[in-house]
Design a protein around this motif. Structure first.
Motif, PDB file in Angstrom:
ATOM      1  N   VAL A  23       0.758  -1.135  -0.095  1.00 42.98           N
ATOM      2  CA  VAL A  23      -0.156  -0.050   0.101  1.00 42.98           C
ATOM      3  C   VAL A  23       0.754   1.104   0.137  1.00 42.98           C
ATOM      4  CG1 VAL A  23      -1.669   1.267   1.354  1.00 42.98           C
ATOM      5  CG2 VAL A  23      -1.801  -1.105   1.278  1.00 42.98           C
ATOM      6  N   ILE A  26       2.338   1.624  -3.411  1.00 44.63           N
ATOM      7  CA  ILE A  26       1.135   2.076  -4.389  1.00 44.63           C
ATOM      8  C   ILE A  26       1.123   3.599  -4.374  1.00 44.63           C
ATOM      9  CG2 ILE A  26      -1.178   1.882  -5.381  1.00 44.63           C
ATOM     10  CD1 ILE A  26      -1.055  -1.041  -4.551  1.00 44.63           C
ATOM     11  N   LEU A  27       0.778   4.100  -3.123  1.00 47.26           N
ATOM     12  CA  LEU A  27       0.492   5.420  -2.668  1.00 47.26           C
ATOM     13  C   LEU A  27       1.541   6.433  -2.877  1.00 47.26           C
ATOM     14  CD1 LEU A  27      -2.061   4.999   0.170  1.00 47.26           C
ATOM     15  CD2 LEU A  27      -2.442   5.595  -2.208  1.00 47.26           C
ATOM     16  N   LEU A  29       3.535   5.866  -5.573  1.00 45.29           N
ATOM     17  CA  LEU A  29       3.821   5.659  -7.037  1.00 45.29           C
ATOM     18  C   LEU A  29       3.889   7.175  -7.855  1.00 45.29           C
ATOM     19  CD1 LEU A  29       1.404   2.968  -8.478  1.00 45.29           C
ATOM     20  CD2 LEU A  29       4.055   2.970  -8.249  1.00 45.29           C
ATOM     21  N   GLY A 245     -15.452  -4.765   1.801  1.00 49.32           N
ATOM     22  CA  GLY A 245     -15.668  -3.904   0.593  1.00 49.32           C
ATOM     23  C   GLY A 245     -17.066  -3.499   0.243  1.00 49.32           C
ATOM     24  N   ILE A 248     -18.089  -0.498   2.301  1.00 47.94           N
ATOM     25  CA  ILE A 248     -17.694   0.795   1.890  1.00 47.94           C
ATOM     26  C   ILE A 248     -18.826   1.462   1.050  1.00 47.94           C
ATOM     27  CG2 ILE A 248     -16.016   2.123   0.254  1.00 47.94           C
ATOM     28  CD1 ILE A 248     -14.037   0.017   1.132  1.00 47.94           C
ATOM     29  N   GLU A 263     -12.334   6.718   3.882  1.00 49.46           N
ATOM     30  CA  GLU A 263     -11.414   6.576   2.733  1.00 49.46           C
ATOM     31  C   GLU A 263     -11.706   7.173   1.757  1.00 49.46           C
ATOM     32  OE1 GLU A 263      -9.877   2.489   2.355  1.00 49.46           O
ATOM     33  OE2 GLU A 263      -8.949   3.600   0.657  1.00 49.46           O
ATOM     34  N   ILE A 267      -9.505   9.868  -0.282  1.00 50.63           N
ATOM     35  CA  ILE A 267      -9.134   9.946  -1.464  1.00 50.63           C
ATOM     36  C   ILE A 267      -9.630  11.110  -2.496  1.00 50.63           C
ATOM     37  CG2 ILE A 267      -9.435   8.653  -3.973  1.00 50.63           C
ATOM     38  CD1 ILE A 267      -9.630   6.027  -2.224  1.00 50.63           C
ATOM     39  N   VAL A 275      -5.511   7.868   3.714  1.00 53.04           N
ATOM     40  CA  VAL A 275      -5.709   6.802   2.513  1.00 53.04           C
ATOM     41  C   VAL A 275      -5.046   5.823   3.059  1.00 53.04           C
ATOM     42  CG1 VAL A 275      -5.718   6.010   0.085  1.00 53.04           C
ATOM     43  CG2 VAL A 275      -6.290   8.538   0.767  1.00 53.04           C
ATOM     44  N   THR A 279      -6.390   2.075   4.391  1.00 56.73           N
ATOM     45  CA  THR A 279      -6.430   0.926   3.685  1.00 56.73           C
ATOM     46  C   THR A 279      -5.528  -0.167   4.484  1.00 56.73           C
ATOM     47  OG1 THR A 279      -6.111   2.239   1.623  1.00 56.73           O
ATOM     48  CG2 THR A 279      -5.803   0.066   1.495  1.00 56.73           C
TER      49      THR A 279
ATOM     50  N   ILE B 132     -11.848  -4.275  -3.695  1.00 55.04           N
ATOM     51  CA  ILE B 132     -12.343  -2.954  -4.142  1.00 55.04           C
ATOM     52  C   ILE B 132     -11.183  -1.822  -3.334  1.00 55.04           C
ATOM     53  CG2 ILE B 132     -13.681  -2.895  -2.015  1.00 55.04           C
ATOM     54  CD1 ILE B 132     -15.935  -1.194  -3.995  1.00 55.04           C
ATOM     55  N   LEU B 133     -10.874  -2.231  -2.165  1.00 55.86           N
ATOM     56  CA  LEU B 133      -9.654  -1.561  -1.481  1.00 55.86           C
ATOM     57  C   LEU B 133      -8.648  -1.517  -2.262  1.00 55.86           C
ATOM     58  CD1 LEU B 133     -10.309  -0.464   1.392  1.00 55.86           C
ATOM     59  CD2 LEU B 133      -8.895  -2.276   2.385  1.00 55.86           C
ATOM     60  N   LEU B 134      -8.288  -2.412  -2.808  1.00 56.70           N
ATOM     61  CA  LEU B 134      -6.848  -2.427  -3.658  1.00 56.70           C
ATOM     62  C   LEU B 134      -7.064  -1.308  -4.812  1.00 56.70           C
ATOM     63  CD1 LEU B 134      -4.020  -3.319  -4.066  1.00 56.70           C
ATOM     64  CD2 LEU B 134      -4.881  -5.594  -5.269  1.00 56.70           C
ATOM     65  N   LEU B 136      -9.259   1.129  -5.129  1.00 49.97           N
ATOM     66  CA  LEU B 136      -9.478   2.324  -4.734  1.00 49.97           C
ATOM     67  C   LEU B 136      -7.929   3.054  -4.412  1.00 49.97           C
ATOM     68  CD1 LEU B 136     -12.524   2.353  -2.186  1.00 49.97           C
ATOM     69  CD2 LEU B 136     -12.184   3.589  -4.330  1.00 49.97           C
ATOM     70  N   ALA B 137      -7.050   2.043  -3.629  1.00 48.47           N
ATOM     71  CA  ALA B 137      -5.660   2.723  -3.505  1.00 48.47           C
ATOM     72  C   ALA B 137      -4.969   2.976  -4.799  1.00 48.47           C
ATOM     73  CB  ALA B 137      -4.824   1.672  -2.786  1.00 48.47           C
ATOM     74  N   ILE B 138      -5.247   1.966  -5.840  1.00 46.81           N
ATOM     75  CA  ILE B 138      -4.473   2.389  -6.831  1.00 46.81           C
ATOM     76  C   ILE B 138      -4.865   3.387  -7.750  1.00 46.81           C
ATOM     77  CG2 ILE B 138      -4.014   1.381  -9.370  1.00 46.81           C
ATOM     78  CD1 ILE B 138      -4.349  -1.448  -8.187  1.00 46.81           C
ATOM     79  N   ALA B 140      -6.562   6.169  -6.236  1.00 43.13           N
ATOM     80  CA  ALA B 140      -5.826   7.159  -5.322  1.00 43.13           C
ATOM     81  C   ALA B 140      -4.560   7.492  -5.602  1.00 43.13           C
ATOM     82  CB  ALA B 140      -6.200   6.689  -3.796  1.00 43.13           C
ATOM     83  N   MET B 227     -15.109   7.177  -8.114  1.00 44.27           N
ATOM     84  CA  MET B 227     -13.550   6.983  -8.509  1.00 44.27           C
ATOM     85  C   MET B 227     -13.435   6.108  -9.910  1.00 44.27           C
ATOM     86  SD  MET B 227     -12.279   7.714  -5.689  1.00 44.27           S
ATOM     87  CE  MET B 227     -13.113   8.582  -4.486  1.00 44.27           C
TER      88      MET B 227
END
Lengths: 321, 285
Positions: A23, A26-27, A29, A245, A248, A263, A267, A275, A279, B132-134, B136-138, B140, B227
């Motif tokens: 995570v 990714i964040l 990136l 999920g 959410i 979250e 975002i 975020v 996560t 869905i969390l993954l 969302l993180a991507i 974001a 999103m």
């Protein structure tokens, strides 16, 4: 057995560490400029540079990650939100009970509805009841959580006016969200239980039990369901991820200030620490559930138990050696 | 080659007898036709996107069979362009995800060893984050756009698909004909493509069909959360999000895109179930 539990806990710990790294990676990136986001477009460049320095944004990626994990583990410090400047951890702790309430109740209701109906469906295969249940389950599998939530809102709070559809002030406020998450989860469990039971019913030992004159009911519950439950429990643990999920989407539909809502807002505001923490937190909870399910499973499944609990005979054999 | 055609005809014959699968296939054909003829139903820029407030929230009529939305845009045209959007996203994602998964899944199953362990542990890690969390993180990290949505959906679905294809291939690799192919000197590439993957094709097609259904739902869910695609684009999920305020007064604005999502996903699942039975009648439950 203690060895198995300790081993499993250690693995979970490594998994959460790995997930947090994923995570974090990714964040990070995109080369973001958090100080610019916090101070706004009008702030002078020196102030931005200084804040970036304070936040440690100039350090190399790996060091930042190690710092992050160190602070999170030792001080429960997940950083401060860019937008509210509050500690991220306290924001998460405020939202978490709401998400947990929805998730736990939904798991509970989904299991007590889904599993018995799945057994019924399998035992009475091709009957009218089975057809009705499987068609309904098939249909529910194709309905996204937010749409189901909106339809329930339309019926129960806008037309019949018996349930609230906004916020989380009273227990009544949780009814529609929990039903929304429960129904598709129960449908998935029904389908799973049905197919596992059908497979089990065709095994030789069921035929043996029936042919030796055992009553049907006893065969179904003592022989078939007991064996079919093992794969069902595994998938139940995994489906908890889908359920998290689902919450959410449901939190957004019913405007409940839980983790999912937190979250999504984070975002939208590009609030990276928030975020990241939400996560990682949700993923950690998910893995904790899987851990609990795995340990439970080991107590139920004699095959796993046998691998770790030494029988008296084995001990004797080793002593002789 | 002649034998192959016979096999396809046999599968089609069995599929045709499955009423649920035929209902699914008919719905899919309708959705595909909607997507193909979207421009005939209403021009993308003029009818499906252009704001025309004097025309807002019209009830269904001859010129607007499904009425108009809050911005005065024709709902039917938006549904049709939404079909084009959803189907293309779902198809691109599924194709890309399964192509990559076939490559990795077959390679790790075939060569095993450290390569297998490393790839599978990475997949396990990704699978420890709810899908869905993954995604969302991507999103974001990359920002919201159609391309980023597709990237996020591919990455989120990839680990599960790699694991699925790997386990499928592991049982095939143990078969005698793989040993025979290696013994007469076929190259690794040829064994993987011609003998392993080709024999796993049936279950892969079934899984891919089901995957399309779940991508349609994920796309709508992410767009509902804001999103997915741009808010103005005619995506079914964002149409639902827009309609939320008018749920009581104009329920059809919610129910029409809702039905589009449910029936497309349901149809894909029905077809997938039917294909599984048709491809391997022994598995029928």
């Amino acid at each position: 057995m203690a060895r198995f539990v300790v081993q499993r806990i250690l693995i979970s710990f490594l998994v959460v560490l790995g997930v947090s790294f994923l995570v974090f990676a990714i964040l990070n990136l995109t080369p973001g400029d958090p100080a610019r986001l916090m101070l706004g477009q009008m702030a002078p460049q020196e102030a931005v540079d200084q804040l970036n320095e304070e936040l440690g944004m100039n350090k190399p990626f790996l060091q930042r990650y190690v710092d992050y994990v160190w602070k999170a583990v030792t001080k429960l410090d997940f950083g401060r939100s860019y937008t509210t400047n509050e500690p991220v951890f306290s924001e998460i702790m405020r939202a978490f009970p709401k998400t947990l309430t929805i998730a736990l109740f939904s798991v509970f209701f989904a299991s007590i509805i889904g599993v018995p109906m799945g057994v019924y469906s399998a035992v009475k295969q091709y009957s009218a009841g089975d057809t009705l249940l499987t068609v309904t389950a098939m249909f529910l599998a194709a309905v996204p959580a937010f749409l189901l939530g909106m339809i329930l809102t339309l019926v129960f709070s806008l037309n019949l006016k018996i349930l609230p559809n906004y916020g989380s002030a009273t227990i009544k406020h949780y009814i529609l969200p929990i039903v929304t998450v429960t129904l598709p989860a129960a449908a998935a469990l029904l389908r799973l239980t049905r197919s596992t039971m059908l497979e089990t019913i065709r095994q030789d030992y069921i035929r043996t039990a029936l042919s030796k004159g055992m009553p049907d009911r006893q065969v179904i519950f003592r022989h078939a369901l007991k064996n079919a439950l093992l794969p069902i429990i595994t998938i139940m643990g995994l489906s908890f991820g889908g359920l998290l999920g689902g919450t959410i989407l449901v939190e957004k539909t019913f405007s409940i200030a839980g983790l999912g809502m937190l979250e999504i807002l984070a975002i939208q505001k590009k609030d990276v620490p928030l975020v990241m923490a939400t996560t990682i937190f949700l993923a950690a909870v998910f893995n904790m559930i899987i851990l609990v399910v795995d340990i439970l499973y080991a107590f139920i499944d004699p095959r796993i138990k046998a691998r770790f609990v030494k029988s008296r005979r084995k001990k004797a054999q080793e002593a002789l050696r | 080659m002649k034998k192959d055609r016979g096999q396809f005809r046999e599968i089609w014959r069995r599929l045709r007898k499955n009423r649920a699968a035929m209902i699914g296939l008919s719905i899919i054909i309708v959705v595909v036709l909607l997507a193909v003829f979207a421009d005939v139903i209403g021009d993308y820029h003029e009818v499906a996107l252009k704001v025309n407030t004097s025309n807002k929230l019209q009830p269904p009529s001859l010129s607007h069979p499904f009425g108009t939305d809050i911005f005065g845009r024709d709902v039917l045209a938006r549904i049709a362009h939404g079909a084009r959007l959803s189907l293309s996203i779902a198809l691109i994602t599924t194709l890309a995800s399964f192509t990559i998964a076939c490559f990795f899944g077959a390679a790790v199953a075939y060569w095993g060893g450290w390569f297998d362990i490393i790839v599978m542990r990475i997949c396990d890690l990704f699978m420890c984050i709810p899908g869905i969390l993954l995604a969302l993180a991507i999103i974001a990290a990359l920002g919201t756009s159609k391309v980023n949505l597709i990237i996020a959906l591919i990455i989120a679905s990839l680990p599960g698909n790699i694991r699925f294809i790997r386990s499928l291939n592991l049982t095939i690799i143990e078969q005698d004909y793989i040993e025979a192919a290696k013994a007469y000197g076929a190259s690794d590439f040829r064994v993987i493509v011609r003998h392993i993957l080709l024999n796993a094709l049936g279950p892969i097609i079934v899984q891919a069909t089901m995957n399309i259904a779940s991508i349609i739902i994920s796309t709508a869910s992410l767009s509902f959360l804001g999103m997915g695609v741009k808010a103005s684009e005619p995506e079914w999920g964002s149409m639902l999000a827009e309609s939320a305020e008018f749920l009581r007064t104009k329920p059809f604005l919610t129910l029409i895109p809702g039905a589009a999502i449910v029936f497309s996903a349901l149809a894909m699942n029905l077809l997938g179930d039917g294909l599984r039975d048709a491809l391997d009648p022994r598995l029928r439950t």
